[in-house]
Design an enzyme around this catalytic site. Sequence first.
Site, PDB file in Angstrom:
ATOM      1  N   ASP A  86       0.821  -1.210   0.000  1.00  0.00           N
ATOM      2  CA  ASP A  86       0.000   0.000   0.000  1.00  0.00           C
ATOM      3  C   ASP A  86       0.855   1.260   0.000  1.00  0.00           C
ATOM      4  O   ASP A  86       0.332   2.359  -0.137  1.00  0.00           O
ATOM      5  CB  ASP A  86      -0.938   0.012   1.214  1.00  0.00           C
ATOM      6  CG  ASP A  86      -2.328  -0.462   0.849  1.00  0.00           C
ATOM      7  OD1 ASP A  86      -2.579  -0.692  -0.342  1.00  0.00           O
ATOM      8  OD2 ASP A  86      -3.165  -0.597   1.770  1.00  0.00           O
ATOM      9  N   ASP A 124     -10.676  -6.183  11.031  1.00  0.00           N
ATOM     10  CA  ASP A 124     -10.606  -7.584  11.458  1.00  0.00           C
ATOM     11  C   ASP A 124     -11.793  -7.987  12.324  1.00  0.00           C
ATOM     12  O   ASP A 124     -12.556  -8.896  11.976  1.00  0.00           O
ATOM     13  CB  ASP A 124      -9.279  -7.859  12.171  1.00  0.00           C
ATOM     14  CG  ASP A 124      -8.897  -6.785  13.190  1.00  0.00           C
ATOM     15  OD1 ASP A 124      -9.662  -5.816  13.347  1.00  0.00           O
ATOM     16  OD2 ASP A 124      -7.845  -6.922  13.833  1.00  0.00           O
TER      17      ASP A 124
HETATM   18  O1  LIG Z   1      -3.573   1.407   4.669  1.00  0.00           O
HETATM   19  C1  LIG Z   1      -3.064   0.447   5.207  1.00  0.00           C
HETATM   20  C2  LIG Z   1      -2.747   0.412   6.573  1.00  0.00           C
HETATM   21  C3  LIG Z   1      -2.158  -0.719   7.105  1.00  0.00           C
HETATM   22  N1  LIG Z   1      -1.873  -1.798   6.326  1.00  0.00           N
HETATM   23  C4  LIG Z   1      -1.230  -3.003   6.918  1.00  0.00           C
HETATM   24  O2  LIG Z   1      -1.968  -3.468   8.018  1.00  0.00           O
HETATM   25  C5  LIG Z   1      -1.114  -4.162   8.900  1.00  0.00           C
HETATM   26  C6  LIG Z   1      -1.373  -3.748  10.324  1.00  0.00           C
HETATM   27  O3  LIG Z   1      -0.936  -2.442  10.537  1.00  0.00           O
HETATM   28  P1  LIG Z   1      -0.173  -1.990  11.852  1.00  0.00           P
HETATM   29  O4  LIG Z   1       0.230  -0.590  11.708  1.00  0.00           O
HETATM   30  O5  LIG Z   1       0.861  -2.985  12.203  1.00  0.00           O
HETATM   31  O6  LIG Z   1      -1.362  -2.000  12.878  1.00  0.00           O
HETATM   32  P2  LIG Z   1      -1.550  -2.836  14.228  1.00  0.00           P
HETATM   33  O7  LIG Z   1      -2.312  -1.944  15.134  1.00  0.00           O
HETATM   34  O8  LIG Z   1      -0.312  -3.408  14.728  1.00  0.00           O
HETATM   35  O9  LIG Z   1      -2.492  -3.980  13.691  1.00  0.00           O
HETATM   36  C7  LIG Z   1      -3.461  -4.651  14.433  1.00  0.00           C
HETATM   37  O10 LIG Z   1      -4.713  -4.027  14.271  1.00  0.00           O
HETATM   38  C8  LIG Z   1      -5.140  -3.887  12.913  1.00  0.00           C
HETATM   39  C9  LIG Z   1      -6.477  -3.188  12.894  1.00  0.00           C
HETATM   40  O11 LIG Z   1      -7.350  -3.833  13.723  1.00  0.00           O
HETATM   41  C10 LIG Z   1      -5.192  -5.257  12.239  1.00  0.00           C
HETATM   42  O12 LIG Z   1      -5.477  -5.096  10.891  1.00  0.00           O
HETATM   43  C11 LIG Z   1      -3.847  -5.924  12.392  1.00  0.00           C
HETATM   44  O13 LIG Z   1      -3.855  -7.197  11.814  1.00  0.00           O
HETATM   45  C12 LIG Z   1      -3.508  -6.045  13.861  1.00  0.00           C
HETATM   46  O14 LIG Z   1      -2.244  -6.667  14.018  1.00  0.00           O
HETATM   47  C13 LIG Z   1       0.318  -3.865   8.473  1.00  0.00           C
HETATM   48  O15 LIG Z   1       0.874  -5.007   7.875  1.00  0.00           O
HETATM   49  C14 LIG Z   1       0.149  -2.735   7.481  1.00  0.00           C
HETATM   50  O16 LIG Z   1       1.125  -2.759   6.487  1.00  0.00           O
HETATM   51  C15 LIG Z   1      -2.185  -1.774   4.980  1.00  0.00           C
HETATM   52  O17 LIG Z   1      -1.922  -2.743   4.258  1.00  0.00           O
HETATM   53  N2  LIG Z   1      -2.774  -0.661   4.447  1.00  0.00           N
END
Ligand SMILES: O=c1ccn([C@@H]2O[C@H](COP(=O)(O)OP(=O)(O)O[C@H]3O[C@H](CO)[C@@H](O)[C@H](O)[C@H]3O)[C@@H](O)[C@H]2O)c(=O)[nH]1
Length: 729
Positions: free
Chosen positions: A151, A444
């Site tokens: 992304d 999710d």
């Molecule tokens: O526009 C976006 C924003 C994020 N991501 C991906 O989403 C994942 C999660 O993002 P992160 O910043 O690591 O967020 P977290 O808060 O750590 O993620 C938790 O919370 C998110 C929202 O609930 C879930 O999607 C994740 O799986 C969960 O691990 C990463 O691989 C990002 O690269 C995208 O692909 N596109």
Amino acid sequence: MVRDKLAYRSSLSQNTMLKAPLNTKRASPTRWFNRLYTVVYAVAIFALIYRHCCNLINSPSFTTIFLLVADLVLAFLWVAWQPFFLNPVHREVFPENLPQVAKESDYPRLDVFVCTADPFKEPPIGVLNTVLSLLAYDYPTEKLSVYLSDDGGSQLTLFAFMETAKFAKHWLPYCKKYNIMDRSPEVYFENDLSLFPETSEIQTMYENMKATIKDVMDRGTIDIDQINDERAIKALRKWTNEFTRHQHPTVIEVLLKNDEDKDVTGHYMPNLFYVAREKNKATPHHFKAGAINALLRVSAKLTNAPIFLILDCDMYSNDPKTPLRMLCHFLDPNVDPKLAFVQFPQRFYNINNNDTYCTQHVLENQICSVGMDGLDGMSFMGTNAFFKRDALLGKPNEPQGIWNEPNDSKDGLALAHHVADCSYEDNTKWGSEIGFRYGTLVEDAYTSFRIQCLGWKSVVCKPTRAAFLGNMPVALHDFLSQARRWYMGLLQIALCKFSPLTFGMKYMNPLQALCCAYIDFRAFWSIPIIIYAFLPQLTLLNSSAIFPKVSDPWFSLYAFLFLAAYGKSLLDYVVAGSTFRKWWSYQRMWLIFGCSTYLFSFFDWLVTSLGMSTFEFNVTSKVLDTELNKRYQQGVFTFGVDSPLFVSLSIVAIVNLFAFLVGIKQVLINGRFEELFGQLFIAGFGVVNGWPIYEGMVLRSDKGKMPAKTTLKSVCGALIIYWVFSSAC
Ligand SMILES: O=c1ccn([C@@H]2O[C@H](COP(=O)(O)OP(=O)(O)O[C@H]3O[C@H](CO)[C@@H](O)[C@H](O)[C@H]3O)[C@@H](O)[C@H]2O)c(=O)[nH]1
Ligand SMILES: [Mn+2]
């Protein structure tokens, strides 16, 4: 074809006898104790509410109303919390028994989706380690495809993965030849000291690849003239001058093809695709949910595996046999045809001994998961879950899904580009009735909730060795902000027309709906926590008693409610295999959240619902700062930034300390101990929990201390609150 086989298995007559089971399910023996506790505690809550109502009638005041509100919210969250304990189940899987039901050649194809969004917050070296650990799964390579969704639309990321594809041709045969457990090269070279003939050569190759990528990352551009591979040049030239991360056409690159590319020992490789969906400033892209939906369609045109795995880019595989554990559910002849996904709880490699910020998420991963597993299935946690593709495309009784556009053209790649267009979803059901659902920051929890309302189920798989390991922030502010996004997103679900309390109650197991309500309404904790963080303290400063005297029989009710709640939560932690110190961190973080994150999530929700702001998914940084990490590993809090989150937290800490000291003085001088004990106790409890904050404000001088600016603002805030309260009373 394989999809048919899966459907066929699901429709086999129930209760096919296997010589040895693929999976077992055992109800937890603690459920009887839990049920008894629930009944007893519920009686105590009724008594408390009764007392509140009497008070309200006899002596209505500001204080009685606030205390009633606080306790009503506590009671609501307590009710929603109970179903997690009524029927927890523990499952086990036996991959060694798989040969009874399927040969390797019968395994279903598997698509793996890895999402990344920003090459600077999520350095490609980390992402490629995740991808390598997945390519190296112990799974028939002709059935395995890994898709990287970028992304960030970054040329640097694509370049890093071109290098990865080359290195993989050495890394995969090496892992398989020596049956390596850690298939993320970074982890392997850090921990494993075994020396095989090829080890040092492979390590050099890995280091060289890292150096090449680091160089490109540091410079921020790629010198295309230095590259001599025609295909690579053609791909990298797609980044024209007009190409930005927010505005660019679809880029799909086939980096490894499983019927063409061979590793250095002559075996075919799994597929590896790079996908950057089209971005357009005028079209909302729906963050990760949008990325997954694009991958769902792109993969349908290229490989269309009946099962897919979703992973965050930092979640590397820690066990190459994980897909076999998943098959123990999906290939079981007695599997529930409504089984939508197998969730492996999130685990992290960088948690310190006391779990200072409670980032291990014992509650979610150990307690809530098994609790909901016994009630038709837990929520999806965003990563680490294997889904049946059909579950995202329709209801359980529509096995082909409602998204089955005919694949008439032979050119899968052209079709794949087409379905990754921004406008593709216009006037379709994507995001509302199929695929990952839009409209919240926590795609999710929301998506699993919506598909569970259609009748789909899920199971938890908790092997002793973590299936995946990810990374959590080591600075308090990063974690509080990350959680602020989660709880704001969860509120979006809690308070929308598909709320678990209304829609969920109607369409899913009501107890399961209550669990979802608990998760979604967690920001509501801030209401009682804030009331209890100020009211007893401010009244103590004004020397008015608000709780029953110690000798009053009602006092024992309060004592019971407090001790039983804390005792039970400690017990739950210990039963889940955790420790007292970790529990202490958890209860402290709960208070910290109540005074900061939960509160701000509420504000965020309010301003977005009023249309005063739009919501953004701020990607959490996965860059590990050595100094920060060192401090964290020693169990020391890192504040360090001046932030409103810390101001509100510090105001509470100051008010509690001040009230506690003044209260002690009053007791010593006027001897009103019995009357003021309840308030003194709460303020004292606040002080004990606030200790790291006082330390950060006055005792520390390192970079992680509370900024003086924040302390100053908080002192002013505390004075204003005290002044307003005193003049109102
Ligand atoms: O526009 C976006 C924003 C994020 N991501 C991906 O989403 C994942 C999660 O993002 P992160 O910043 O690591 O967020 P977290 O808060 O750590 O993620 C938790 O919370 C998110 C929202 O609930 C879930 O999607 C994740 O799986 C969960 O691990 C990463 O691989 C990002 O690269 C995208 O692909 N596109
Ligand atoms: Mn993450």
